[in-house]
Design an enzyme around this catalytic site. Structure first.
Site, mmCIF file in Angstrom:
data_model
loop_
_atom_site.group_PDB
_atom_site.id
_atom_site.type_symbol
_atom_site.label_atom_id
_atom_site.label_comp_id
_atom_site.label_asym_id
_atom_site.label_seq_id
_atom_site.Cartn_x
_atom_site.Cartn_y
_atom_site.Cartn_z
ATOM 1 N N HIS A 23 0.837 -1.311 -0.159
ATOM 2 C CA HIS A 23 0.358 -0.151 -0.094
ATOM 3 C C HIS A 23 0.911 1.506 -0.428
ATOM 4 C CE1 HIS A 23 -3.042 2.601 1.330
ATOM 5 N NE2 HIS A 23 -2.520 2.737 2.132
ATOM 6 N N HIS A 48 3.375 7.342 5.312
ATOM 7 C CA HIS A 48 2.093 8.318 6.786
ATOM 8 C C HIS A 48 1.276 6.857 6.850
ATOM 9 C CE1 HIS A 48 0.009 5.386 2.489
ATOM 10 N NE2 HIS A 48 -1.328 6.046 3.171
ATOM 11 N N ASP A 49 2.245 5.385 7.416
ATOM 12 C CA ASP A 49 1.003 5.169 8.019
ATOM 13 C C ASP A 49 1.615 4.693 9.364
ATOM 14 O OD1 ASP A 49 -1.980 5.166 7.481
ATOM 15 O OD2 ASP A 49 -1.337 3.087 5.696
ATOM 16 N N GLU A 78 0.573 5.590 13.261
ATOM 17 C CA GLU A 78 -0.382 5.072 13.388
ATOM 18 C C GLU A 78 -0.548 3.536 13.515
ATOM 19 O OE1 GLU A 78 -3.888 6.924 10.840
ATOM 20 O OE2 GLU A 78 -4.069 4.483 10.476
ATOM 21 N N ASP A 79 0.553 3.024 12.713
ATOM 22 C CA ASP A 79 0.063 1.311 12.655
ATOM 23 C C ASP A 79 1.439 0.963 13.695
ATOM 24 O OD1 ASP A 79 -2.585 1.639 11.741
ATOM 25 O OD2 ASP A 79 -1.645 1.300 9.678
ATOM 26 N N ASP A 137 -3.930 8.076 -0.876
ATOM 27 C CA ASP A 137 -3.849 7.111 -0.175
ATOM 28 C C ASP A 137 -5.196 6.770 -0.667
ATOM 29 O OD1 ASP A 137 -3.777 5.550 2.148
ATOM 30 O OD2 ASP A 137 -4.479 6.919 3.984
HETATM 31 ZN ZN ZN Z 1 -2.916 4.666 4.290
#
Ligand code: ZN
Length: 191
Positions: A36, A62-63, A66-67, A123
């Site tokens: 992704h 970008h993630d 968050e992850d 995204d």
């Molecule tokens: Zn994403």
């Protein structure tokens, strides 16, 4: 692409691949997470013609807040504060339920910086393409809700790059066509 930019982009790709290495995309059968991230950066370069370093690094990363266990300070040290700040802008509060996070993305879209807007738009376009391409264990209603939510987010953040806007619109049109086909066939899932 200048070779120093290429080196920085590859460094971010390796960093993201390592941070996300044990993750698979939710709902997709064993699809590695890093696919992704690479698709988002690749679309910004190929479709959008974007070459800004902070933008491309933030796209790949970008993630990661968050992850994964990566921190804003870690990103700032390794990739610079601008990149770290863009990624932070794009980080949802994961303590909130899914629907609330998606609603907040619409509510707060107008607050995003120009670079964060481009990453978010691509995204969304990338996710729409994936959601309506791969076998994904979501009910049709959830796929449609993702599509509608993305359209609302995009309405606030488009305008920064006409080629990316057009690419997003193509993804929406194609997804709507898929929905019509699935509904017409009386099926909840693609073949
Ligand atoms: Zn994403």
């Amino acid at each position: 692409m200048p070779s120093d930019l290429l080196a920085r982009v590859m460094d971010a790709a390796v960093f993201a691949a390592q941070k996300h290495q044990y993750q698979r995309r939710a709902g997709y059968d064993k699809l590695p997470y890093v696919n992704h991230l690479l698709k988002v950066a690749e679309a910004l370069i190929r479709i959008g013609g974007e070459r800004d370093e902070a933008l491309l690094l933030a796209a790949i990363l970008h993630d990661v807040l968050e992850d994964t266990d990566a921190t804003h300070e870690e990103l700032a040290r390794r990739f610079g504060r601008e990149v770290a700040d863009i990624v932070l802008e794009l980080t949802d509060d994961m303590s909130l339920p899914y629907m609330e996070r998606k609603w907040l993305q619409v509510e707060k879209a107008h607050l995003l910086s120009q670079k964060a807007r481009k990453v978010r738009l691509v995204d969304k376009a990338t996710n729409i393409r994936d959601i309506f391409t791969y076998p994904l264990d979501w009910p049709l209603e959830k796929k449609e809700a993702y599509l509608e939510n993305s359209i609302q987010v995009a309405a606030h953040i488009r305008g920064g790059n006409p080629r990316l806007d057009a690419w997003f619109d193509e993804a929406v049109e194609w997804a709507r066509q898929r929905l019509r086909e699935w509904r017409g066939a009386g099926k909840n899932e693609p073949k």
